[in-house]
Write a protein that holds these residues in place. Sequence first.
Motif, mmCIF file in Angstrom:
data_model
loop_
_atom_site.group_PDB
_atom_site.id
_atom_site.type_symbol
_atom_site.label_atom_id
_atom_site.label_comp_id
_atom_site.label_asym_id
_atom_site.label_seq_id
_atom_site.Cartn_x
_atom_site.Cartn_y
_atom_site.Cartn_z
ATOM 1 N N ASP A 83 50.459 42.449 2.962
ATOM 2 C CA ASP A 83 49.558 42.094 1.858
ATOM 3 C C ASP A 83 50.240 41.263 0.764
ATOM 4 O OD1 ASP A 83 51.099 44.093 0.719
ATOM 5 O OD2 ASP A 83 49.417 45.418 0.269
ATOM 6 N N TYR A 84 51.524 40.962 0.918
ATOM 7 C CA TYR A 84 52.259 40.135 -0.037
ATOM 8 C C TYR A 84 52.379 38.673 0.439
ATOM 9 C CZ TYR A 84 55.934 38.979 -3.447
ATOM 10 O OH TYR A 84 56.662 38.421 -4.471
ATOM 11 N N VAL A 85 51.841 38.376 1.628
ATOM 12 C CA VAL A 85 52.013 37.049 2.223
ATOM 13 C C VAL A 85 51.475 35.938 1.323
ATOM 14 C CG1 VAL A 85 51.323 35.572 4.140
ATOM 15 C CG2 VAL A 85 52.156 37.865 4.583
ATOM 16 N N ASN A 86 50.304 36.105 0.733
ATOM 17 C CA ASN A 86 49.749 35.058 -0.140
ATOM 18 C C ASN A 86 50.647 34.807 -1.342
ATOM 19 O OD1 ASN A 86 47.571 34.567 1.514
ATOM 20 N ND2 ASN A 86 46.235 36.001 0.444
ATOM 21 N N THR A 87 51.161 35.873 -1.927
ATOM 22 C CA THR A 87 52.089 35.731 -3.053
ATOM 23 C C THR A 87 53.362 35.033 -2.592
ATOM 24 O OG1 THR A 87 51.213 37.738 -4.062
ATOM 25 C CG2 THR A 87 53.358 36.980 -4.844
ATOM 26 N N MET A 89 53.635 32.875 -0.200
ATOM 27 C CA MET A 89 53.325 31.456 -0.018
ATOM 28 C C MET A 89 53.300 30.724 -1.355
ATOM 29 S SD MET A 89 53.261 31.079 3.158
ATOM 30 C CE MET A 89 52.588 29.453 3.376
ATOM 31 N N GLU A 90 52.770 31.373 -2.384
ATOM 32 C CA GLU A 90 52.767 30.784 -3.722
ATOM 33 C C GLU A 90 54.204 30.606 -4.228
ATOM 34 O OE1 GLU A 90 50.357 33.421 -6.067
ATOM 35 O OE2 GLU A 90 48.529 32.908 -4.961
ATOM 36 N N ARG A 91 55.040 31.590 -3.972
ATOM 37 C CA ARG A 91 56.442 31.499 -4.383
ATOM 38 C C ARG A 91 57.158 30.370 -3.645
ATOM 39 N NH1 ARG A 91 59.392 36.989 -3.890
ATOM 40 N NH2 ARG A 91 61.100 35.637 -4.529
#
Length: 113
Positions: A83-87, A89-91
């Motif tokens: 569930d941290y994948v989107n974050t 990708m933003e990083r």
Amino acid sequence: MGTMDGILDTVATIHPALPLIGLLKTNGKHIMLGAVGKPLELPVFPLLMGEEEACRWKWDRRDEIDFAAKHNITADIEVIPMDYVNTAMERLAKADVKYRFVIDVAKTLKVDD
């Protein structure tokens, strides 16, 4: 310029090879481990003039793993939940990443007994 015996190039994206070739001594070696999906633009004239060596070499992943184990080479990673994948990708987009991301799938997936 002309001061390196060898360069171990691990960049896995298209990048200019000429500046690296210019750093090599006569008979220097430029070893590329990073693979890209497009052909590398490699200028022939500097190779002919400087006597640097260009060759096609297939490196077996087993050799890579054995080499790393023999020389105690490890990777610095940041283990993240699914569930941290989107974050993550933003990083990546912000270049706010020190290590490679590894998704901990085992803890993310729920197994029904």
